[in-house]
Scaffold this motif. Sequence first.
Motif, short mmCIF file in Angstrom:
data_model
loop_
_atom_site.label_atom_id
_atom_site.label_comp_id
_atom_site.label_asym_id
_atom_site.label_seq_id
_atom_site.Cartn_x
_atom_site.Cartn_y
_atom_site.Cartn_z
N ARG A 20 0.84 -1.19 0.00
CA ARG A 20 0.00 0.00 0.00
C ARG A 20 0.88 1.25 0.00
O ARG A 20 1.87 1.32 0.70
N ARG A 21 0.51 2.21 -0.83
CA ARG A 21 1.29 3.45 -0.92
C ARG A 21 0.79 4.50 0.06
O ARG A 21 1.55 5.30 0.56
N ALA A 22 -0.52 4.50 0.31
CA ALA A 22 -1.10 5.49 1.23
C ALA A 22 -0.70 5.15 2.66
O ALA A 22 -0.61 3.99 3.03
N ARG A 23 -0.46 6.19 3.43
CA ARG A 23 -0.09 5.98 4.83
C ARG A 23 -1.06 6.75 5.72
O ARG A 23 -1.61 7.78 5.31
N VAL A 24 -1.27 6.24 6.90
CA VAL A 24 -2.14 6.90 7.87
C VAL A 24 -1.32 8.00 8.54
O VAL A 24 -0.25 7.74 9.09
N VAL A 25 -1.82 9.22 8.50
CA VAL A 25 -1.12 10.35 9.12
C VAL A 25 -1.83 10.84 10.39
O VAL A 25 -1.24 11.58 11.17
N THR A 41 -5.56 9.75 5.76
CA THR A 41 -4.51 9.08 5.02
C THR A 41 -3.92 10.06 4.01
O THR A 41 -4.58 11.02 3.59
N ALA A 42 -2.69 9.81 3.62
CA ALA A 42 -2.01 10.67 2.64
C ALA A 42 -1.22 9.80 1.68
O ALA A 42 -0.72 8.74 2.03
N LEU A 43 -1.14 10.30 0.47
CA LEU A 43 -0.36 9.65 -0.57
C LEU A 43 0.38 10.76 -1.30
O LEU A 43 -0.23 11.75 -1.71
N GLY A 59 -17.60 0.74 6.42
CA GLY A 59 -16.59 1.49 5.68
C GLY A 59 -15.16 1.22 6.13
O GLY A 59 -14.22 1.52 5.41
N SER A 60 -15.00 0.65 7.31
CA SER A 60 -13.65 0.37 7.81
C SER A 60 -12.86 -0.49 6.84
O SER A 60 -11.68 -0.25 6.60
N ALA A 61 -13.50 -1.48 6.26
CA ALA A 61 -12.81 -2.38 5.33
C ALA A 61 -12.47 -1.70 4.01
O ALA A 61 -11.56 -2.14 3.30
N LEU A 62 -13.16 -0.62 3.69
CA LEU A 62 -12.90 0.08 2.43
C LEU A 62 -11.74 1.06 2.51
O LEU A 62 -11.16 1.42 1.49
N VAL A 63 -11.42 1.51 3.71
CA VAL A 63 -10.42 2.56 3.89
C VAL A 63 -9.11 2.27 3.18
O VAL A 63 -8.62 3.11 2.42
N PRO A 64 -8.47 1.12 3.37
CA PRO A 64 -7.17 0.92 2.72
C PRO A 64 -7.25 0.93 1.19
O PRO A 64 -6.29 1.32 0.53
N PHE A 65 -8.38 0.53 0.65
CA PHE A 65 -8.52 0.51 -0.81
C PHE A 65 -8.82 1.90 -1.36
O PHE A 65 -8.25 2.32 -2.36
N LEU A 66 -9.72 2.62 -0.71
CA LEU A 66 -10.04 3.98 -1.15
C LEU A 66 -8.85 4.91 -1.01
O LEU A 66 -8.62 5.77 -1.86
N ALA A 67 -8.09 4.76 0.05
CA ALA A 67 -6.96 5.65 0.32
C ALA A 67 -5.93 5.65 -0.80
O ALA A 67 -5.23 6.65 -1.00
N GLU A 68 -5.84 4.59 -1.55
CA GLU A 68 -4.88 4.48 -2.64
C GLU A 68 -5.20 5.39 -3.82
O GLU A 68 -4.39 5.53 -4.73
N HIS A 69 -6.38 5.99 -3.82
CA HIS A 69 -6.82 6.79 -4.96
C HIS A 69 -6.92 8.29 -4.67
O HIS A 69 -7.40 9.05 -5.52
N PHE A 70 -6.46 8.70 -3.48
CA PHE A 70 -6.57 10.10 -3.09
C PHE A 70 -5.27 10.59 -2.47
O PHE A 70 -4.63 9.88 -1.72
N SER A 71 -4.91 11.83 -2.77
CA SER A 71 -3.70 12.40 -2.16
C SER A 71 -3.92 12.61 -0.66
O SER A 71 -2.98 12.49 0.12
N ARG A 72 -5.14 12.91 -0.29
CA ARG A 72 -5.51 13.03 1.13
C ARG A 72 -6.94 12.55 1.25
O ARG A 72 -7.82 12.97 0.48
N ALA A 73 -7.17 11.68 2.21
CA ALA A 73 -8.53 11.20 2.47
C ALA A 73 -8.80 11.37 3.96
O ALA A 73 -8.06 10.85 4.80
N VAL A 74 -9.83 12.13 4.27
CA VAL A 74 -10.27 12.28 5.65
C VAL A 74 -11.49 11.38 5.80
O VAL A 74 -12.49 11.55 5.08
N VAL A 75 -11.39 10.42 6.69
CA VAL A 75 -12.43 9.41 6.86
C VAL A 75 -13.07 9.63 8.23
O VAL A 75 -12.38 9.55 9.25
#
Length: 132
Positions: A20-25, A41-43, A59-75
Amino acid sequence: RTPSRPFSISYPVIARPAPRRARVVEPARPHPGYIGPRLVTALDDPALPRALIYRDSFGSALVPFLAEHFSRAVVLWEYDVMPATVRAEHPAVVIQEWAGRRLHTRLPYDAVADDPAALAEIAANSSRAGRR
């Protein structure tokens, strides 16, 4: 076929997934199951859009997959879209995820009607659009 191998079985080769490229910040020490009221998350790819994601427990299970498509995702574990949060985060995409069983228990609401700043912003944008 040979006497020692009366039949052969071919198994599919499963490729190891890319890391995974996105990381939890935020938070600094996230729950491994992406559980919590707020997760960011940030990428490092400025070409990707920003997202604001409202979710429930599914939505918890979707977070790691969705995060890969956004430079910043606030969940946010929140059912109602909050206009103030949308204004603060400047997302290109807002996602509202609910389990289907929630649809009949949640009353429709007008998030903008309860937010004077959102009403003022809409009025200002409407008057500017009328002058064009």
